[in-house]
Design a protein around this motif. Structure first.
Motif: not given
Length: 201
Positions: A114, A118, A133, A145-146, A149, A152, A170, A198-200
């Motif tokens: 992950n 990013v 991912l 979180q995955t 993303n 995103v 999510t 923006r991803p994290n």
């Protein structure tokens, strides 16, 4: 480097307390005032020592990680910590090298896949990011979180329907996630081209 300044807000609070004490001091006896001043000075000194210790640990971290890597050459965890350290330190080359080391030892390491994805997204390597991912999600379908993303990635790639599906996923994994809620709302109500998100890691 921000770890070195973690305790500055605490020191600021102590300074405000010092000002308050000066204001209240006339109402206190000499013994009470002296005791409170000593307590405040001890608190400031203690916070300074802790902050200095954390700063020293931050500086020594690469050497500590290297020792751990040599003792446990097949363990991916020291490289996970190295990736986190170098990401926070802003050393992108070492960060990316650490992800490679993690994945060479644990190819389906969900966190590393992950986090590396990013960085690939930031470099506009969307195909590779999608592959990693997807692997990360398959390795651990419970990681919100995955899923976020992936949303995103699809949103930035111009696929809002697929993006919304992942944002909703999510919210199943992490109900109340404010980023996912805002993303679903944005995709539901937007009638104009969407800004790049923006991803994290």
């Amino acid at each position: 480097a921000h770890d070195r300044y973690f305790y500055l807000p605490h020191l600021g609070i102590c300074a405000l307390l010092a000002v308050a004490l000066e204001t209240w001091m006339p109402r206190m006896s000499k013994i009470q005032g002296r005791t409170l001043r000593i307590a405040l000075l001890c608190a400031i000194a203690g916070l300074s020592v802790i902050s200095a210790s954390r700063a020293r640990l931050w500086t020594d971290m690469p050497a500590l990680l290297e020792v751990s890597m040599k003792r446990n050459p097949e363990d991916p965890q020291p490289y996970v910590e190295a990736a986190r350290y170098y990401r926070r330190a802003g050393n992108r080359a070492q960060e990316m090298a650490s992800y490679a080391q993690v994945l060479s030892r644990s190819p389906n390491h969900a966190w590393a896949l992950n986090a590396h994805a990013v960085r690939l997204m930031e470099e506009n390597q969307l195909r590779r990011a999608l592959e990693e991912l997807t692997r990360a999600y398959q390795a651990d379908p419970r990681r919100a979180q995955t899923a976020f993303n992936l949303g995103v990635l699809f949103e930035n790639g111009g696929h809002p329907t697929e993006a919304r599906k992942w944002y909703e996923r999510t919210l199943i994994l992490q109900p109340g996630d404010p980023r996912a809620i805002e993303s679903v709302r944005r995709l539901t109500s937007s009638t104009k081209p969407l800004e790049r998100k923006r991803p994290n890691p």
